[in-house]
Structure formats: structure tokens, C-alpha cells
Design a protein around this motif. Structure first.
Motif, PDB file in Angstrom:
ATOM      1  N   THR A 220       0.828  -1.211   0.000  1.00 21.15           N
ATOM      2  CA  THR A 220       0.000   0.000   0.000  1.00 21.15           C
ATOM      3  C   THR A 220       0.859   1.255   0.000  1.00 21.15           C
ATOM      4  O   THR A 220       0.608   2.213  -0.761  1.00 21.15           O
ATOM      5  CB  THR A 220      -0.929   0.004   1.229  1.00 21.15           C
ATOM      6  OG1 THR A 220      -1.753  -1.158   1.184  1.00 21.15           O
ATOM      7  CG2 THR A 220      -1.792   1.242   1.245  1.00 21.15           C
ATOM      8  N   ILE A 221       1.889   1.264   0.831  1.00 23.81           N
ATOM      9  CA  ILE A 221       2.760   2.453   0.916  1.00 23.81           C
ATOM     10  C   ILE A 221       3.496   2.663  -0.393  1.00 23.81           C
ATOM     11  O   ILE A 221       3.596   3.791  -0.904  1.00 23.81           O
ATOM     12  CB  ILE A 221       3.739   2.289   2.091  1.00 23.81           C
ATOM     13  CG1 ILE A 221       2.969   2.353   3.416  1.00 23.81           C
ATOM     14  CG2 ILE A 221       4.811   3.361   2.057  1.00 23.81           C
ATOM     15  CD1 ILE A 221       3.814   2.006   4.607  1.00 23.81           C
ATOM     16  N   LYS A 222       4.016   1.598  -0.976  1.00 26.41           N
ATOM     17  CA  LYS A 222       4.750   1.746  -2.237  1.00 26.41           C
ATOM     18  C   LYS A 222       3.811   2.156  -3.372  1.00 26.41           C
ATOM     19  O   LYS A 222       4.209   2.909  -4.269  1.00 26.41           O
ATOM     20  CB  LYS A 222       5.473   0.439  -2.575  1.00 26.41           C
ATOM     21  CG  LYS A 222       6.759   0.222  -1.758  1.00 26.41           C
ATOM     22  CD  LYS A 222       7.532  -0.958  -2.270  1.00 26.41           C
ATOM     23  CE  LYS A 222       8.913  -1.018  -1.624  1.00 26.41           C
ATOM     24  NZ  LYS A 222       9.799   0.068  -2.111  1.00 26.41           N
ATOM     25  N   ALA A 223       2.565   1.655  -3.352  1.00 28.11           N
ATOM     26  CA  ALA A 223       1.612   2.079  -4.377  1.00 28.11           C
ATOM     27  C   ALA A 223       1.318   3.573  -4.256  1.00 28.11           C
ATOM     28  O   ALA A 223       1.238   4.288  -5.269  1.00 28.11           O
ATOM     29  CB  ALA A 223       0.324   1.258  -4.244  1.00 28.11           C
ATOM     30  N   GLU A 224       1.137   4.072  -3.011  1.00 25.72           N
ATOM     31  CA  GLU A 224       0.916   5.505  -2.808  1.00 25.72           C
ATOM     32  C   GLU A 224       2.129   6.314  -3.256  1.00 25.72           C
ATOM     33  O   GLU A 224       1.993   7.374  -3.891  1.00 25.72           O
ATOM     34  CB  GLU A 224       0.616   5.775  -1.342  1.00 25.72           C
ATOM     35  CG  GLU A 224      -0.709   5.189  -0.877  1.00 25.72           C
ATOM     36  CD  GLU A 224      -0.908   5.358   0.617  1.00 25.72           C
ATOM     37  OE1 GLU A 224       0.062   5.770   1.302  1.00 25.72           O
ATOM     38  OE2 GLU A 224      -2.023   5.066   1.112  1.00 25.72           O
ATOM     39  N   LEU A 225       3.333   5.798  -2.943  1.00 25.49           N
ATOM     40  CA  LEU A 225       4.543   6.508  -3.344  1.00 25.49           C
ATOM     41  C   LEU A 225       4.676   6.537  -4.870  1.00 25.49           C
ATOM     42  O   LEU A 225       5.032   7.577  -5.457  1.00 25.49           O
ATOM     43  CB  LEU A 225       5.762   5.823  -2.717  1.00 25.49           C
ATOM     44  CG  LEU A 225       7.133   6.415  -3.067  1.00 25.49           C
ATOM     45  CD1 LEU A 225       7.215   7.889  -2.617  1.00 25.49           C
ATOM     46  CD2 LEU A 225       8.253   5.603  -2.431  1.00 25.49           C
ATOM     47  N   ALA A 226       4.382   5.405  -5.525  1.00 28.26           N
ATOM     48  CA  ALA A 226       4.460   5.365  -6.991  1.00 28.26           C
ATOM     49  C   ALA A 226       3.463   6.343  -7.611  1.00 28.26           C
ATOM     50  O   ALA A 226       3.760   7.010  -8.610  1.00 28.26           O
ATOM     51  CB  ALA A 226       4.206   3.947  -7.486  1.00 28.26           C
ATOM     52  N   PRO A 234       8.857   9.705 -13.384  1.00 27.54           N
ATOM     53  CA  PRO A 234       8.347   8.439 -13.912  1.00 27.54           C
ATOM     54  C   PRO A 234       9.304   7.263 -13.721  1.00 27.54           C
ATOM     55  O   PRO A 234       8.872   6.129 -13.503  1.00 27.54           O
ATOM     56  CB  PRO A 234       8.117   8.737 -15.385  1.00 27.54           C
ATOM     57  CG  PRO A 234       7.991  10.219 -15.473  1.00 27.54           C
ATOM     58  CD  PRO A 234       8.879  10.768 -14.413  1.00 27.54           C
ATOM     59  N   GLU A 235      10.648   7.554 -13.794  1.00 27.18           N
ATOM     60  CA  GLU A 235      11.597   6.458 -13.658  1.00 27.18           C
ATOM     61  C   GLU A 235      11.544   5.848 -12.254  1.00 27.18           C
ATOM     62  O   GLU A 235      11.528   4.626 -12.073  1.00 27.18           O
ATOM     63  CB  GLU A 235      13.023   6.938 -13.950  1.00 27.18           C
ATOM     64  CG  GLU A 235      13.248   7.425 -15.375  1.00 27.18           C
ATOM     65  CD  GLU A 235      12.760   8.863 -15.580  1.00 27.18           C
ATOM     66  OE1 GLU A 235      12.317   9.487 -14.573  1.00 27.18           O
ATOM     67  OE2 GLU A 235      12.790   9.346 -16.724  1.00 27.18           O
ATOM     68  N   ARG A 236      11.469   6.700 -11.220  1.00 24.39           N
ATOM     69  CA  ARG A 236      11.369   6.202  -9.856  1.00 24.39           C
ATOM     70  C   ARG A 236      10.032   5.504  -9.628  1.00 24.39           C
ATOM     71  O   ARG A 236       9.945   4.501  -8.917  1.00 24.39           O
ATOM     72  CB  ARG A 236      11.542   7.337  -8.852  1.00 24.39           C
ATOM     73  CG  ARG A 236      12.985   7.824  -8.702  1.00 24.39           C
ATOM     74  CD  ARG A 236      13.095   8.757  -7.504  1.00 24.39           C
ATOM     75  NE  ARG A 236      12.660   8.079  -6.265  1.00 24.39           N
ATOM     76  CZ  ARG A 236      12.440   8.721  -5.130  1.00 24.39           C
ATOM     77  NH1 ARG A 236      12.556  10.053  -5.073  1.00 24.39           N
ATOM     78  NH2 ARG A 236      12.070   8.051  -4.047  1.00 24.39           N
ATOM     79  N   ALA A 237       8.973   6.058 -10.223  1.00 19.37           N
ATOM     80  CA  ALA A 237       7.663   5.423 -10.092  1.00 19.37           C
ATOM     81  C   ALA A 237       7.690   4.026 -10.702  1.00 19.37           C
ATOM     82  O   ALA A 237       7.115   3.069 -10.140  1.00 19.37           O
ATOM     83  CB  ALA A 237       6.593   6.272 -10.762  1.00 19.37           C
ATOM     84  N   GLU A 238       8.364   3.897 -11.852  1.00 21.75           N
ATOM     85  CA  GLU A 238       8.465   2.585 -12.481  1.00 21.75           C
ATOM     86  C   GLU A 238       9.221   1.608 -11.572  1.00 21.75           C
ATOM     87  O   GLU A 238       8.853   0.433 -11.449  1.00 21.75           O
ATOM     88  CB  GLU A 238       9.173   2.700 -13.826  1.00 21.75           C
ATOM     89  CG  GLU A 238       9.274   1.374 -14.577  1.00 21.75           C
ATOM     90  CD  GLU A 238       9.988   1.523 -15.916  1.00 21.75           C
ATOM     91  OE1 GLU A 238      10.128   0.509 -16.611  1.00 21.75           O
ATOM     92  OE2 GLU A 238      10.395   2.654 -16.255  1.00 21.75           O
ATOM     93  N   ALA A 239      10.269   2.106 -10.909  1.00 22.38           N
ATOM     94  CA  ALA A 239      11.020   1.243  -9.989  1.00 22.38           C
ATOM     95  C   ALA A 239      10.150   0.790  -8.824  1.00 22.38           C
ATOM     96  O   ALA A 239      10.208  -0.374  -8.393  1.00 22.38           O
ATOM     97  CB  ALA A 239      12.254   1.985  -9.477  1.00 22.38           C
ATOM     98  N   GLU A 240       9.329   1.726  -8.329  1.00 25.89           N
ATOM     99  CA  GLU A 240       8.440   1.353  -7.221  1.00 25.89           C
ATOM    100  C   GLU A 240       7.402   0.328  -7.673  1.00 25.89           C
ATOM    101  O   GLU A 240       7.046  -0.595  -6.932  1.00 25.89           O
ATOM    102  CB  GLU A 240       7.736   2.590  -6.668  1.00 25.89           C
ATOM    103  CG  GLU A 240       8.654   3.596  -6.008  1.00 25.89           C
ATOM    104  CD  GLU A 240       9.305   3.035  -4.752  1.00 25.89           C
ATOM    105  OE1 GLU A 240       8.739   2.106  -4.148  1.00 25.89           O
ATOM    106  OE2 GLU A 240      10.396   3.511  -4.402  1.00 25.89           O
ATOM    107  N   VAL A 241       6.890   0.487  -8.910  1.00 28.21           N
ATOM    108  CA  VAL A 241       5.929  -0.483  -9.432  1.00 28.21           C
ATOM    109  C   VAL A 241       6.578  -1.859  -9.573  1.00 28.21           C
ATOM    110  O   VAL A 241       5.964  -2.893  -9.264  1.00 28.21           O
ATOM    111  CB  VAL A 241       5.361  -0.002 -10.776  1.00 28.21           C
ATOM    112  CG1 VAL A 241       4.543  -1.113 -11.437  1.00 28.21           C
ATOM    113  CG2 VAL A 241       4.503   1.239 -10.576  1.00 28.21           C
ATOM    114  N   ASN A 242       7.844  -1.884 -10.019  1.00 29.34           N
ATOM    115  CA  ASN A 242       8.557  -3.170 -10.096  1.00 29.34           C
ATOM    116  C   ASN A 242       8.698  -3.799  -8.713  1.00 29.34           C
ATOM    117  O   ASN A 242       8.566  -5.020  -8.557  1.00 29.34           O
ATOM    118  CB  ASN A 242       9.926  -2.963 -10.735  1.00 29.34           C
ATOM    119  CG  ASN A 242       9.826  -2.607 -12.209  1.00 29.34           C
ATOM    120  OD1 ASN A 242       8.848  -2.957 -12.881  1.00 29.34           O
ATOM    121  ND2 ASN A 242      10.826  -1.897 -12.729  1.00 29.34           N
ATOM    122  N   ASP A 243       8.981  -2.944  -7.718  1.00 28.27           N
ATOM    123  CA  ASP A 243       9.053  -3.458  -6.343  1.00 28.27           C
ATOM    124  C   ASP A 243       7.711  -4.016  -5.893  1.00 28.27           C
ATOM    125  O   ASP A 243       7.640  -5.013  -5.164  1.00 28.27           O
ATOM    126  CB  ASP A 243       9.507  -2.348  -5.381  1.00 28.27           C
ATOM    127  CG  ASP A 243      10.992  -2.059  -5.496  1.00 28.27           C
ATOM    128  OD1 ASP A 243      11.697  -2.875  -6.122  1.00 28.27           O
ATOM    129  OD2 ASP A 243      11.434  -1.027  -4.967  1.00 28.27           O
TER     130      ASP A 243
END
Length: 382
Positions: A220-226, A234-243
């Protein structure tokens, strides 16, 4: 193995199930009760040796009904024990009286040999009466072979019959006590099995809560952060989505391992997961880079403590800093958040952790940290 069935469109896999033996279900009680009737051979021979007439056939019919009455008493008592019930006192006394009358009805043909039936009446009294009532009844019955010949000279003193009555009563008492003990043992085994199932359900509930609670919180936290990073980075968001994908797969694997009862946790993995979860929540994490080897089951207990503590910090604390300390005999998770709830009652996660700690002989402490915030500590005696 595919096994044919009588239901159209249905197939059963596995070996054929054994069918219950009807003899042991229904006939065994009759055999067990009737096997002792051979002692009635003495009055039977006496009756058959008499010349034909009313007395002979009347006594023979009474003997047959007496034998049937004893077997029915045995079966009735057996059913009462299986149903966990005591025979009703009025019915028991009525049945004993009827059996005694049938025994007395053998006198015209059997004479004094009818007293062999007293052995069965004494055994029946032990079966159907409570012990306090059965003892005086058996004593009165056992006295008859010694007392009655004093008043009826044609009947012989039966000292051997006296001892037979006493021994039959003692033997039947042992049988009834054995049946009671076996039934209690069966009940105890069922209770043990029920408690084992309840304990396994509690264990599975604790594991699922701890695994899903932590994993879903981090997801949940990583989804909110993404979502926040998507417009600006967008690059960091993509990394969070991969996580997120990795975390979801890991959570699914954990659930599968838990379902098959070999879920394991380790301090190193939990510390790494804690660092990731705290970072995603924007909480400064102060964690040990490495920990000394902690023996089991202490290491597993400390791992569950870190998982539960970090989940609570991320979910409820509102903290900006979290410190995790690991020692060979203690693990502590402290934050600088809003502190414990006013009620001081923990949720299901803390209850599960307390149960784990108690199982390991450890102590769980929760409360306010120095200054402010919340602290969770698990200590194991040296």
C-alpha cells in the motif's frame, strides 16, 4: 487410482474404503452377553431329567426367558455406556425384579439348582445399578445360597455358589469400569485432537496475519509513493511499481509456504524488508547492518517481532524515525511517533506475538518509549 461409483457422472479417486463389519456392529453384543449362559447348564439338565409335565415345560420356558432377560440387560447396559448415560434407577430395579421372578419360576422343575441364576442376577445388578446401591444388593443375593437351604432341607448348601456370585460381581464390576475408562480415554483423545486442530488454526491465523499484514502494508505504501512519483519522476515510479510486483509475488509465495506449514523467517531478511518498508513510508531507519547468529527458536521469534513492530510503526505511529536493536537475548523496535493507544490493548498481531513469545519462554513488553513514541521489546532469559 480411479474407482467406479454408483452415481452417474461422478468419479472417486483412491482405494476402496473398508466397509464396516456388521457382526461387530450388531452381533458382537449378543455373543458377548450370551457366552456366559453355559453356566445355566446345571438347572437345564435338572429340568430335562424330570418326567414330562406342566412343571417341566413351565420351568424350561422360565429358564429360556431368564437367559434372554440377562442378554437383554447386558445389551441395554452396553448401549447406555455407549450413549454416555446411566441406566434409569426405576427401570434397572424393574428389570432386576423381572429377572428374579423368572429365576423363581424355574423352581418347579429345577429345584434348588435355580440358585445358579443368582450369579446372573448379581452380575446384572452390578451392570445396571450405581455402586452404592449395587453392593448391598449383591451382598443380599450372595447370602441366599447359604440361607435358603436352612429353611428348605431338600436344597443343598452351596458354598461354591456363594463364591461364584461374589467373583461374578467383582468381574462384572471390572468390566464396567474398563468400559467407562475406555470411553473416557476415547473422549480424552477426541479432546486432544480438537485442541490440536484449534492450536493449528491459531498458528495459521497468526502466520497469515503477520505475513499479509506486513506485506499488504508495504504494498500500500509503495503504491501511494508510486502514484505521487508518477507525474514528477516516472523512472522512480516505475522502480516502485517493479518493487510492488516483487512484493506481491513474495507475499503469494509466503502464503503458499504457510499453507503447507513450512513458512520460515530470518533476521537478515526481516531487517532488509524493514529497511525497505520504512524507507518507502518516509521514516528514517536505524537498523543494524549485520547481526550475530541467534539460535533457534529465538531467531524466528525475533524475526516475527521485527515484522510486527515495523508493520505497526508504518501503519499507526505517525513516526519519522525508527530504531531497531538486536542483541542475542533481546530485540527492540522503538519509534518517535504518537505512542501507545490510551487503552493499551494490542491488536491481533500483538496477541499472536505474545503467544509466540510465551511458547518460547520469552517476555513481550510494549509501551511508551523514552521521551515519546512506542517501543516493542521481546526478551529471552539467559
Amino acid at each position: 487410482m480411479l474407482q467406479a461409483t454408483n452415481v452417474p457422472g461422478m468419479h472417486t479417486y483412491g482405494p476402496p474404503l473398508p466397509q464396516p463389519n456388521r457382526f461387530f456392529q450388531r452381533g458382537f453384543g449378543w455373543v458377548l452377553g450370551a457366552v456366559w449362559l453355559f453356566y445355566l447348564g446345571q438347572p437345564l439338565n435338572t429340568i430335562l431329567a424330570r418326567p414330562g409335565g406342566f412343571a417341566k415345560w413351565f420351568s424350561l420356558g422360565a429358564l429360556a426367558l431368564f437367559a434372554l432377560s440377562y442378554v437383554l440387560v447386558f445389551l441395554w447396559t452396553r448401549r447406555m455406556h455407549l450413549e454416555r448415560r446411566d441406566p434409569p434407577l426405576k427401570a434397572a430395579l424393574g428389570w432386576l425384579a423381572a429377572t428374579l421372578l423368572l429365576g423363581l419360576a424355574m423352581i418347579p422343575g429345577a429345584g434348588g439348582d435355580w440358585m445358579v441364576g443368582l450369579v446372573y442376577i448379581a452380575a446384572s445388578a452390578i451392570m445396571v445399578l450405581p455402586p452404592r446401591a449395587a453392593v448391598p444388593v449383591v451382598a443380599a443375593i450372595a447370602a441366599q445360597p447359604l440361607v435358603l437351604p436352612m429353611f428348605i432341607p431338600s436344597w443343598q448348601h452351596e458354598n461354591g455358589l456363594f463364591f461364584s456370585i461374589v467373583l461374578a460381581a467383582i468381574a462384572m464390576f471390572g468390566v464396567t469400569r474398563m468400559i467407562d475408562h475406555n470411553m473416557r480415554l476415547t473422549d480424552a483423545n477426541r479432546e486432544i485432537a480438537r485442541l490440536a486442530v484449534a492450536e493449528e488454526r491459531a498458528r495459521a491465523a497468526r502466520d497469515l496475519h503477520d505475513i499479509l499484514g506486513h506485506s499488504l502494508t508495504v504494498i500500500t505504501i509503495k503504491a501511494e509513493l508510486a502514484g505521487r512519483l508518477l507525474p514528477v519522476a516516472p523512472e522512480r515510479a516505475e522502480a516502485e511499481v517493479n518493487d510492488l510486483e516483487k512484493l506481491a509475488r513474495q507475499a503469494l509465495a509466503d502464503i503458499r509456504r504457510t499453507a503447507f506449514a513450512y513458512r520460515e523467517v530470518s533476521l537478515e531478511e526481516e531487517l532488509a524488508s524493514a529497511r525497505s518498508a520504512l524507507s518507502a513510508a518516509g521514516i528514517e531507519a536505524k537498523l543494524p547492518r549485520a547481526v550475530a547468529e541467534v539460535p533457534e527458536p529465538r531467531g524466528t521469534l525475533f524475526s516475527w517481532a521485527i515484522r510486527e513492530g515495523v508493520t505497526n510503526v508504518v501503519r499507526h505511529s505517525g513516526a519519522t524515525r525508527c530504531v531497531i536493536t538486536v542483541r542475542p537475548d533481546q530485540v527492540e523496535i522503538a519509534d518517535n511517533g504518537r505512542g501507545p493507544a490510551a487503552s493499551g490493548a494490542g491488536g491481533s498481531g500483538l496477541r499472536g506475538l505474545r503467544e509466540r513469545a510465551e511458547a518460547c519462554g520469552a517476555q513481550l513488553s510494549v509501551g511508551r518509549a523514552e521521551g515519546s513514541g512506542f517501543v516493542l521489546r521481546v526478551s529471552v532469559p539467559a
